[in-house]
Motif scaffolding. Structure first.
Motif, PDB file in Angstrom:
ATOM      1  N   GLU A 138       0.813  -1.219   0.000  1.00 44.91           N
ATOM      2  CA  GLU A 138       0.000   0.000   0.000  1.00 44.91           C
ATOM      3  C   GLU A 138       0.850   1.275   0.000  1.00 44.91           C
ATOM      4  OE1 GLU A 138      -2.582  -0.278   3.325  1.00 44.91           O
ATOM      5  OE2 GLU A 138      -3.656  -2.026   2.547  1.00 44.91           O
ATOM      6  N   ALA A 139       2.151   1.135  -0.005  1.00 48.83           N
ATOM      7  CA  ALA A 139       3.009   2.323  -0.060  1.00 48.83           C
ATOM      8  C   ALA A 139       2.698   3.119  -1.331  1.00 48.83           C
ATOM      9  CB  ALA A 139       4.477   1.920  -0.031  1.00 48.83           C
ATOM     10  N   TYR A 140       2.750   4.415  -1.199  1.00 49.85           N
ATOM     11  CA  TYR A 140       2.462   5.288  -2.348  1.00 49.85           C
ATOM     12  C   TYR A 140       3.728   5.449  -3.187  1.00 49.85           C
ATOM     13  CZ  TYR A 140       1.632   9.584  -4.985  1.00 49.85           C
ATOM     14  OH  TYR A 140       1.526  10.517  -5.986  1.00 49.85           O
ATOM     15  N   VAL A 141       3.642   5.103  -4.463  1.00 54.20           N
ATOM     16  CA  VAL A 141       4.781   5.211  -5.381  1.00 54.20           C
ATOM     17  C   VAL A 141       4.578   6.439  -6.257  1.00 54.20           C
ATOM     18  CG1 VAL A 141       6.081   4.111  -7.231  1.00 54.20           C
ATOM     19  CG2 VAL A 141       5.146   2.716  -5.357  1.00 54.20           C
ATOM     20  N   GLU A 142       5.517   7.361  -6.170  1.00 56.37           N
ATOM     21  CA  GLU A 142       5.444   8.608  -6.935  1.00 56.37           C
ATOM     22  C   GLU A 142       6.446   8.544  -8.082  1.00 56.37           C
ATOM     23  OE1 GLU A 142       6.061  13.447  -6.248  1.00 56.37           O
ATOM     24  OE2 GLU A 142       6.629  12.012  -4.675  1.00 56.37           O
ATOM     25  N   GLU A 143       5.954   8.582  -9.299  1.00 59.18           N
ATOM     26  CA  GLU A 143       6.827   8.568 -10.472  1.00 59.18           C
ATOM     27  C   GLU A 143       7.193  10.007 -10.828  1.00 59.18           C
ATOM     28  OE1 GLU A 143       5.007   6.370 -13.584  1.00 59.18           O
ATOM     29  OE2 GLU A 143       4.763   4.547 -12.385  1.00 59.18           O
ATOM     30  N   LYS A 144       8.497  10.282 -10.888  1.00 63.86           N
ATOM     31  CA  LYS A 144       8.962  11.650 -11.090  1.00 63.86           C
ATOM     32  C   LYS A 144       9.599  11.882 -12.457  1.00 63.86           C
ATOM     33  CE  LYS A 144       9.853  12.696  -6.224  1.00 63.86           C
ATOM     34  NZ  LYS A 144      10.813  13.325  -5.289  1.00 63.86           N
ATOM     35  N   GLY A 145       9.604  10.877 -13.289  1.00 59.67           N
ATOM     36  CA  GLY A 145      10.229  11.032 -14.598  1.00 59.67           C
ATOM     37  C   GLY A 145      11.687  10.630 -14.577  1.00 59.67           C
ATOM     38  N   LEU A 146      12.491  11.321 -13.766  1.00 57.81           N
ATOM     39  CA  LEU A 146      13.909  11.003 -13.628  1.00 57.81           C
ATOM     40  C   LEU A 146      14.192  10.209 -12.360  1.00 57.81           C
ATOM     41  CD1 LEU A 146      15.502  14.421 -14.668  1.00 57.81           C
ATOM     42  CD2 LEU A 146      15.034  12.443 -16.104  1.00 57.81           C
ATOM     43  N   ALA A 147      13.165   9.935 -11.573  1.00 62.66           N
ATOM     44  CA  ALA A 147      13.317   9.236 -10.300  1.00 62.66           C
ATOM     45  C   ALA A 147      11.983   8.637  -9.896  1.00 62.66           C
ATOM     46  CB  ALA A 147      13.822  10.199  -9.223  1.00 62.66           C
ATOM     47  N   VAL A 148      12.023   7.804  -8.858  1.00 62.14           N
ATOM     48  CA  VAL A 148      10.828   7.224  -8.259  1.00 62.14           C
ATOM     49  C   VAL A 148      10.943   7.397  -6.752  1.00 62.14           C
ATOM     50  CG1 VAL A 148       9.491   5.111  -7.879  1.00 62.14           C
ATOM     51  CG2 VAL A 148      10.593   5.504 -10.085  1.00 62.14           C
ATOM     52  N   ALA A 149       9.832   7.745  -6.102  1.00 65.50           N
ATOM     53  CA  ALA A 149       9.829   7.881  -4.652  1.00 65.50           C
ATOM     54  C   ALA A 149       8.779   6.961  -4.063  1.00 65.50           C
ATOM     55  CB  ALA A 149       9.557   9.327  -4.239  1.00 65.50           C
ATOM     56  N   VAL A 150       9.165   6.227  -3.027  1.00 67.68           N
ATOM     57  CA  VAL A 150       8.248   5.344  -2.316  1.00 67.68           C
ATOM     58  C   VAL A 150       7.944   5.975  -0.965  1.00 67.68           C
ATOM     59  CG1 VAL A 150       7.866   3.032  -1.376  1.00 67.68           C
ATOM     60  CG2 VAL A 150       9.210   3.325  -3.482  1.00 67.68           C
ATOM     61  N   HIS A 151       6.679   6.361  -0.754  1.00 68.30           N
ATOM     62  CA  HIS A 151       6.256   7.049   0.468  1.00 68.30           C
ATOM     63  C   HIS A 151       5.532   6.091   1.398  1.00 68.30           C
ATOM     64  CE1 HIS A 151       6.875  11.198  -1.186  1.00 68.30           C
ATOM     65  NE2 HIS A 151       6.643  10.579  -2.333  1.00 68.30           N
ATOM     66  N   THR A 152       5.885   6.125   2.675  1.00 68.38           N
ATOM     67  CA  THR A 152       5.179   5.294   3.665  1.00 68.38           C
ATOM     68  C   THR A 152       4.381   6.138   4.659  1.00 68.38           C
ATOM     69  OG1 THR A 152       7.058   5.274   5.210  1.00 68.38           O
ATOM     70  CG2 THR A 152       7.000   3.558   3.511  1.00 68.38           C
ATOM     71  N   ARG A 175      21.026  -3.340  -8.319  1.00 66.66           N
ATOM     72  CA  ARG A 175      21.034  -4.216  -9.499  1.00 66.66           C
ATOM     73  C   ARG A 175      20.871  -3.424 -10.786  1.00 66.66           C
ATOM     74  NH1 ARG A 175      17.768  -7.702  -6.424  1.00 66.66           N
ATOM     75  NH2 ARG A 175      15.901  -7.282  -7.666  1.00 66.66           N
ATOM     76  N   HIS A 176      20.202  -2.284 -10.705  1.00 65.34           N
ATOM     77  CA  HIS A 176      19.949  -1.476 -11.901  1.00 65.34           C
ATOM     78  C   HIS A 176      20.822  -0.214 -11.936  1.00 65.34           C
ATOM     79  CE1 HIS A 176      16.692  -4.036 -13.160  1.00 65.34           C
ATOM     80  NE2 HIS A 176      16.159  -3.968 -11.956  1.00 65.34           N
ATOM     81  N   HIS A 177      21.885  -0.228 -11.127  1.00 62.94           N
ATOM     82  CA  HIS A 177      22.881   0.858 -11.128  1.00 62.94           C
ATOM     83  C   HIS A 177      22.246   2.217 -10.792  1.00 62.94           C
ATOM     84  CE1 HIS A 177      25.526  -2.146 -12.854  1.00 62.94           C
ATOM     85  NE2 HIS A 177      24.644  -2.351 -13.822  1.00 62.94           N
ATOM     86  N   LEU A 178      21.340   2.176  -9.837  1.00 55.78           N
ATOM     87  CA  LEU A 178      20.696   3.382  -9.336  1.00 55.78           C
ATOM     88  C   LEU A 178      21.089   3.576  -7.879  1.00 55.78           C
ATOM     89  CD1 LEU A 178      17.157   2.644 -10.826  1.00 55.78           C
ATOM     90  CD2 LEU A 178      18.815   4.304 -11.724  1.00 55.78           C
ATOM     91  N   THR A 179      20.784   4.734  -7.352  1.00 55.92           N
ATOM     92  CA  THR A 179      21.091   5.021  -5.949  1.00 55.92           C
ATOM     93  C   THR A 179      19.813   5.363  -5.212  1.00 55.92           C
ATOM     94  OG1 THR A 179      22.524   6.329  -4.488  1.00 55.92           O
ATOM     95  CG2 THR A 179      21.462   7.506  -6.288  1.00 55.92           C
ATOM     96  N   ILE A 180      19.817   5.184  -3.890  1.00 54.85           N
ATOM     97  CA  ILE A 180      18.635   5.549  -3.112  1.00 54.85           C
ATOM     98  C   ILE A 180      18.961   6.723  -2.200  1.00 54.85           C
ATOM     99  CG2 ILE A 180      17.839   3.160  -3.146  1.00 54.85           C
ATOM    100  CD1 ILE A 180      18.260   3.243  -0.024  1.00 54.85           C
ATOM    101  N   GLU A 181      17.926   7.476  -1.884  1.00 51.28           N
ATOM    102  CA  GLU A 181      18.044   8.626  -0.979  1.00 51.28           C
ATOM    103  C   GLU A 181      16.939   8.490   0.072  1.00 51.28           C
ATOM    104  OE1 GLU A 181      20.190  11.264   0.309  1.00 51.28           O
ATOM    105  OE2 GLU A 181      20.382  11.579  -1.852  1.00 51.28           O
ATOM    106  N   PRO A 182      17.243   7.887   1.233  1.00 55.85           N
ATOM    107  CA  PRO A 182      16.224   7.794   2.276  1.00 55.85           C
ATOM    108  C   PRO A 182      15.913   9.177   2.843  1.00 55.85           C
ATOM    109  CG  PRO A 182      18.074   6.296   2.694  1.00 55.85           C
ATOM    110  CD  PRO A 182      18.507   7.263   1.644  1.00 55.85           C
ATOM    111  N   GLY A 183      14.647   9.413   3.145  1.00 54.51           N
ATOM    112  CA  GLY A 183      14.248  10.693   3.710  1.00 54.51           C
ATOM    113  C   GLY A 183      13.243  10.520   4.820  1.00 54.51           C
ATOM    114  N   GLU A 188      13.774   7.600  -2.056  1.00 53.16           N
ATOM    115  CA  GLU A 188      13.832   8.043  -3.448  1.00 53.16           C
ATOM    116  C   GLU A 188      14.901   7.257  -4.186  1.00 53.16           C
ATOM    117  OE1 GLU A 188      14.090  12.188  -5.922  1.00 53.16           O
ATOM    118  OE2 GLU A 188      12.818  11.909  -4.171  1.00 53.16           O
ATOM    119  N   ILE A 189      14.580   6.866  -5.407  1.00 55.88           N
ATOM    120  CA  ILE A 189      15.503   6.084  -6.241  1.00 55.88           C
ATOM    121  C   ILE A 189      15.797   6.899  -7.488  1.00 55.88           C
ATOM    122  CG2 ILE A 189      15.861   3.922  -7.480  1.00 55.88           C
ATOM    123  CD1 ILE A 189      13.058   4.169  -4.910  1.00 55.88           C
ATOM    124  N   ARG A 190      17.089   7.101  -7.771  1.00 54.94           N
ATOM    125  CA  ARG A 190      17.478   7.960  -8.884  1.00 54.94           C
ATOM    126  C   ARG A 190      18.897   7.631  -9.311  1.00 54.94           C
ATOM    127  NH1 ARG A 190      20.837  11.861  -6.623  1.00 54.94           N
ATOM    128  NH2 ARG A 190      20.699  12.060  -4.359  1.00 54.94           N
TER     129      ARG A 190
END
Length: 276
Positions: A138-152, A175-183, A188-190
């Motif tokens: 049920e986490a809210y997934v926000e698609e940002k175009g250049l990134a994705v954010a998972v909100h709890t 695995r997909h050569h991306l980085t995460i930014e916990p907030g 956030e994945i970008r």
């Protein structure tokens, strides 16, 4: 407004001494806008536009540097109208979206943006399965175009869901050569090629600034905090402002000035540029 040390007060005074050459960078959520459960409902603090308008008249330039897409921040903050008002006073407003990957200015009125990072589309396809396995479908997934954010934040146990998700989302991103930014209850994945520190440094150089101020509230602002401290070590007056919250107390140790959320940020900005 609370200074974290005697040196911090000296940094504040040094910035004020060169105010006409200072660039001001500010995060959006939690700094100019109160954090809300629905990320799409965020709006500027009511007093922020007036404070920014006054500030722009006495500094070199003002920029909103945010993890949000630039178009979204502009709409939520009514920043196009604010930018036009600044232009009428001979000042300029910039927006650097998605950590600096996107650029908008009141003068140009268009957004410059790169292509989405490789691997992001595949990451998005695989993300729902990761959320289900972590009991966070049920986490809210926000698609940002250049990134994705998972909100709890909207979930029954936002902190527990956040903690369950950090590790599997980190593994999927790697695995997909991306980085995460916990907030603050968001992951956030970008792409890791750009962050707010890079964006702020480039802005300082572009504007040939004689000083810099940055205000933020979350872990995505750490690189910008560190950029100010690094520039200060190179001889440029700089001030780090933390918009404090109980959710990210660790940022206080990196700051020169601690204020009470967006209302405190507005008060500090108004103090830099008192109404004539």
């Amino acid at each position: 407004m609370e200074f974290t040390s005697d040196d911090a007060r000296a940094h504040y005074d040094a910035v004020r001494d060169v105010l006409d050459g200072v660039v001001v960078g500010l995060d959006f959520d939690g700094t100019l806008s109160p954090v809300v459960d629905d990320p799409e409902a965020a709006r500027l603090h009511p007093a922020a536009p007036g404070a920014l308008l006054e500030l722009a008249e006495v500094v070199r330039a003002v920029a909103v540097i945010t993890g949000r897409p630039a178009r979204q921040a502009i709409a939520m903050g009514d920043l196009d109208a604010l930018g036009n008002a600044m232009l009428d006073r001979g000042a300029e407003l910039f927006v650097f979206g998605q950590y600096g990957n996107e650029r908008w200015s009141a003068t140009e009125q268009r957004i410059r943006s790169p292509r989405p990072p490789a691997g992001l589309a595949t990451f998005e396809r695989e993300l729902p399965a990761v959320l289900r396995r972590a009991g966070a479908a049920e986490a809210y997934v926000e698609e940002k175009g250049l990134a994705v954010a998972v909100h709890t934040r909207r979930m029954d146990d936002p902190t527990g869901a956040f903690e369950r998700l950090v590790k599997p989302i980190s593994a999927l991103a790697e695995r997909h050569h991306l980085t995460i930014e916990p907030g603050r209850n968001v992951i956030e994945i970008r792409s890791g090629d750009m962050h707010k520190g890079h964006s702020l440094r480039a802005f300082v150089a572009e504007q040939e600034a004689t000083g810099v101020i940055f205000g933020g509230d979350d872990l995505g602002d750490v690189e910008a905090f560190e950029a100010v401290r690094s520039l200060r070590g190179e001889g440029l007056p700089g001030l780090v402002v933390c918009s404090a919250s109980t959710e990210q107390p660790d940022l206080v140790r990196l700051a020169d000035v601690v204020v009470d959320g967006p209302a405190g940020v507005v008060e500090l900005l108004s103090g830099l540029a008192p109404r004539r």
